[in-house]
Design a protein around this motif. Structure first.
Motif, short mmCIF file in Angstrom:
data_model
loop_
_atom_site.label_atom_id
_atom_site.label_comp_id
_atom_site.label_asym_id
_atom_site.label_seq_id
_atom_site.Cartn_x
_atom_site.Cartn_y
_atom_site.Cartn_z
N TRP A 66 0.82 -1.20 0.00
CA TRP A 66 0.00 0.00 0.00
C TRP A 66 0.86 1.26 0.00
CZ3 TRP A 66 -4.39 1.70 -1.45
CH2 TRP A 66 -4.92 2.88 -0.95
N LYS A 67 1.94 1.25 0.78
CA LYS A 67 2.85 2.39 0.82
C LYS A 67 3.52 2.59 -0.54
CE LYS A 67 3.93 2.13 5.76
NZ LYS A 67 5.02 1.90 6.77
N THR A 68 3.89 1.49 -1.16
CA THR A 68 4.54 1.57 -2.48
C THR A 68 3.60 2.17 -3.52
OG1 THR A 68 5.91 -0.37 -1.97
CG2 THR A 68 5.68 0.25 -4.29
N LEU A 69 2.35 1.72 -3.53
CA LEU A 69 1.38 2.23 -4.50
C LEU A 69 1.06 3.70 -4.24
CD1 LEU A 69 -1.06 -0.81 -4.79
CD2 LEU A 69 0.68 -0.07 -6.44
N LEU A 70 1.05 4.10 -2.96
CA LEU A 70 0.81 5.51 -2.65
C LEU A 70 1.93 6.39 -3.18
CD1 LEU A 70 -0.65 5.56 0.99
CD2 LEU A 70 -1.80 6.16 -1.15
N ARG A 71 3.15 5.90 -3.09
CA ARG A 71 4.28 6.67 -3.61
C ARG A 71 4.21 6.80 -5.13
NH1 ARG A 71 8.87 3.42 -0.11
NH2 ARG A 71 8.38 4.33 1.94
N MET A 72 3.57 5.84 -5.78
CA MET A 72 3.49 5.85 -7.25
C MET A 72 2.19 6.47 -7.76
SD MET A 72 4.87 2.01 -8.14
CE MET A 72 4.65 2.33 -9.90
N ARG A 73 1.39 7.05 -6.87
CA ARG A 73 0.04 7.47 -7.28
C ARG A 73 0.05 8.49 -8.41
NH1 ARG A 73 1.30 9.66 -2.37
NH2 ARG A 73 1.03 11.91 -2.05
N TRP A 74 1.00 9.44 -8.38
CA TRP A 74 1.01 10.47 -9.43
C TRP A 74 1.48 9.88 -10.75
CZ3 TRP A 74 -1.98 13.99 -8.00
CH2 TRP A 74 -2.00 14.45 -6.68
N PHE A 75 2.40 8.94 -10.68
CA PHE A 75 2.85 8.26 -11.91
C PHE A 75 1.72 7.45 -12.51
CE2 PHE A 75 4.71 4.33 -13.74
CZ PHE A 75 5.29 4.90 -14.86
N LEU A 76 0.98 6.73 -11.67
CA LEU A 76 -0.15 5.93 -12.16
C LEU A 76 -1.25 6.83 -12.73
CD1 LEU A 76 -0.37 3.32 -9.26
CD2 LEU A 76 0.63 2.99 -11.52
N LEU A 77 -1.50 7.94 -12.05
CA LEU A 77 -2.52 8.87 -12.52
C LEU A 77 -2.12 9.47 -13.87
CD1 LEU A 77 -5.15 10.40 -12.06
CD2 LEU A 77 -3.84 12.13 -10.79
N SER A 78 -0.85 9.78 -14.04
CA SER A 78 -0.40 10.36 -15.31
C SER A 78 -0.59 9.37 -16.46
CB SER A 78 1.08 10.77 -15.21
OG SER A 78 1.91 9.64 -15.00
N TYR A 125 -3.52 8.03 -21.50
CA TYR A 125 -4.35 7.12 -22.30
C TYR A 125 -5.74 7.70 -22.53
CZ TYR A 125 -1.32 3.02 -22.65
OH TYR A 125 -0.32 2.17 -23.00
N ALA A 126 -6.34 8.31 -21.48
CA ALA A 126 -7.72 8.79 -21.59
C ALA A 126 -7.85 9.93 -22.58
CB ALA A 126 -8.21 9.23 -20.21
N TRP A 127 -6.86 10.82 -22.63
CA TRP A 127 -6.98 12.01 -23.48
C TRP A 127 -6.26 11.87 -24.82
CZ3 TRP A 127 -8.33 12.86 -18.49
CH2 TRP A 127 -9.33 13.80 -18.25
N MET A 128 -5.33 10.91 -24.93
CA MET A 128 -4.55 10.80 -26.15
C MET A 128 -4.99 9.67 -27.07
SD MET A 128 -2.49 13.33 -25.92
CE MET A 128 -1.81 14.46 -24.69
N THR A 129 -5.88 8.81 -26.58
CA THR A 129 -6.33 7.68 -27.40
C THR A 129 -7.56 8.09 -28.21
OG1 THR A 129 -5.52 6.14 -25.73
CG2 THR A 129 -7.04 5.27 -27.38
N GLY A 161 -10.01 5.36 -24.58
CA GLY A 161 -8.81 5.69 -23.83
C GLY A 161 -8.93 5.35 -22.35
N LEU A 162 -10.10 5.59 -21.77
CA LEU A 162 -10.29 5.26 -20.36
C LEU A 162 -10.20 3.75 -20.12
CD1 LEU A 162 -13.13 7.66 -19.15
CD2 LEU A 162 -10.77 7.55 -18.31
N ILE A 163 -10.83 2.99 -21.01
CA ILE A 163 -10.79 1.52 -20.87
C ILE A 163 -9.36 1.02 -20.99
CG2 ILE A 163 -11.51 -0.65 -21.90
CD1 ILE A 163 -14.12 0.72 -22.70
N GLU A 164 -8.65 1.51 -22.02
CA GLU A 164 -7.26 1.09 -22.21
C GLU A 164 -6.37 1.56 -21.06
OE1 GLU A 164 -4.29 -0.99 -24.18
OE2 GLU A 164 -6.47 -0.93 -24.50
N GLY A 165 -6.62 2.78 -20.57
CA GLY A 165 -5.83 3.29 -19.45
C GLY A 165 -6.02 2.48 -18.19
N VAL A 166 -7.26 2.10 -17.90
CA VAL A 166 -7.53 1.28 -16.71
C VAL A 166 -6.85 -0.08 -16.84
CG1 VAL A 166 -9.35 0.08 -15.44
CG2 VAL A 166 -9.66 2.46 -16.12
N ARG A 167 -6.89 -0.65 -18.03
CA ARG A 167 -6.24 -1.95 -18.25
C ARG A 167 -4.73 -1.85 -18.02
NH1 ARG A 167 -8.20 -4.02 -24.03
NH2 ARG A 167 -6.44 -5.42 -23.65
#
Length: 240
Positions: free
Chosen positions: A58-70, A75-79, A99-105
């Motif tokens: 959980w701590k690791t994923l929190l540290r990566m949250r901005w990278f994951l969000l980016s 994907y959502a805006w460029m696909t 884009g949202l579907i592909e981004g979530v995947r």
């Protein structure tokens, strides 16, 4: 449950790494059915590894949250695809459904790979990990690469990462930096870079001992074989 007493403690470290590589390769395909199967496997692994492993993930994923969000935003805006909402005036500014579907995947695949890495490092002591990598690096000789150097560098990286993490935590506490203080973190980061360079220049040479891993038992190769079969069948059923 201790990380040394789980069922996985009987699985050879070499086969843990091989299984992880197979797991990651299938996730890279992004098949929805395989993602669901992989998620179930990860849940099972962490359920048997104990609460400490989940807290660390959980701590690791929190540290990566901005990278994951980016990644999701890109994907959502460029696909190309139909807009999320049917509004002709603003459709060009909206994310696309495709884009949202592909981004979530892609997001789920990356999160599962991170989870698998965290689990592997949690249940495998460093000396076993380095020893297994040394054994797996045997084919590197065909390319003229010394597997001894590979193993030594991995061992040194793992050792220094822990030291750098402790140094970061100490400096953040001493500086009294609060969450969200970007300038404070920037100042601490600049000072840390200088300290790491100074330490690297003045650290004396040290010997690194690498235990040569024994050959994995032949019967244990059934674990990566079962994983491969499961993910292949899952992907095949999804195409029916």
């Amino acid at each position: 449950m201790s990380r040394e007493t789980g069922w996985y403690s009987n699985v050879h470290p070499v086969l843990r790494i091989v299984s992880f590589v197979i797991f990651s390769l299938f996730l890279a395909l992004g098949n929805p059915a395989q993602l669901v199967a992989a998620a179930m496997i990860v849940v099972l692994l962490f359920a048997t590894a104990g609460r400490d492993s989940i807290a660390g993930l959980w701590k690791t994923l929190l540290r990566m949250r901005w990278f994951l969000l980016s990644i999701l935003i890109i994907y959502a805006w460029m696909t190309p695809g139909p807009p999320l909402f049917p509004t002709p005036d603003y459709s060009a500014w909206l994310p696309t459904t495709t884009g949202l579907i592909e981004g979530v995947r892609r997001l789920l695949a990356l999160a599962l790979i991170v989870a698998a890495v965290h689990w592997l490092l949690f249940v495998t002591p460093q000396h076993q990990l380095v020893s297994a990598l040394y054994w797996l690096a045997l084919p590197a000789r065909l390319l003229g690469i010394s597997r001894e150097r590979v193993a030594v560098r991995v061992a040194l990286i793992l050792r220094r990462v822990v030291q750098v993490q402790e140094l970061v935590e100490r400096q953040v506490k001493q500086a009294g930096v609060s969450k969200g203080d970007v300038r404070g973190y920037a100042k601490v980061s600049a000072g840390l870079v200088e300290q790491v360079i100074v330490r690297a220049e003045h650290t004396p040479c040290e010997s690194v001992e690498i235990a040569v891993s024994d050959r994995p038992p032949l019967w244990q190769w059934i674990w990566p074989a079962l994983l491969t079969t499961l993910l292949m069948l899952t992907g095949g059923l999804a195409t029916l």
